[in-house]
Design an enzyme around this catalytic site. Sequence first.
Site: not given
Length: 265
Positions: A132, A201
Site C-alpha cells: 500500500h 496484526g
Amino acid sequence: MEKQTKRATDEEVEQAAKLLLEAEYPIALTGAGMSVESGIPPFRGPGGLWTKYGEPPMNGFQIFMADPKKAWEQQLARRDDELFGPLKKAKPNPGHRALAELEAMGVLHFVITQNVDDLHRQAGQVGLAEIHGNFKLVRCLECGERFKWGEVDLSILPPHCTRCHGLLKSDTVSFGEPIPRDALDQCASHASRADLVLVAGTSATVYPAAGFAHEVKERGGKLIEVNLYESEITAFCDVSLKGGAAEVLPRLVKAVTRRRRAALS
Ligand SMILES: [Zn+2]
C-alpha cells in the site's frame, strides 16, 4: 463482535517456532495491528482516524487523476495534521525488530506489509514489499521510480519525475489505485516459493495481501497467526498465537533461537 481470547501459551509459541524452522521458505504478512504498539491509531473503530475524519473517498485515485494539482495542494495542506503526526513520530516496536531479527537469522525470507508507516524499514527489514506504499515516499505513475518527499521539487504543482517527466503522486496507494506493479510482482514471486506464512496484526481479509496467505495454505503450506483477536483466518491457521505482535513475536524469536542452539549442541 471480535472477542479477545487468552494469550498465547509457551507451548503454542514453541509449536510455531518448530514450524518456522521446519519450513524452507517462510514469509510474513503484516497489517495495522503490527503498529498499534508504536502509537499508530487504527483507521476504523473507536478513536480510529477514519472514524474521526471520515473515510477517504472510495474513488480517491480518480479524484487525484481528475485534478492532480488540486489533489497535491490538499495533500500538502494536510501533511502535518493529525493524520501524519502519529506516523512521523512512530518508532519500530519489538514486533518489527523481531521480524528483522528472524530475517537476519536466515529464518524469514520476505515481509509483505499493508502498512505505509515505514516501520519495517526502520527496524532494518531488507526483504520487504509495501503493497500500500510508504508515506515517506512519492512515486512516479509512469516509470514507478520512488523519491523521498524532501527530494521532490514542489515549487510547481503537480510535481513531475526527474527521470521520465511522468506525474508524481504520494506513494501511499489511494482507493481505486492499482497496487504498484513492482511490489505486486515481488510478492507473487516470494509467495510462490513460500511454504509458510506468518500473519501478524492483520485478519488477512484485504486483497491482494490475503490471497498470498491463502495461496500458500492451499498448496499445503503452513499458516501461523499472531493477532490480538480471533480473526477470519484463525480457523485455517496451523498455530494461532493470541496477543500483540510486540509481545508475541519477540517470544517467538527466543523460542527459535533456543531450538537452534539445542539442535547444534
Ligand atoms: Zn518516472
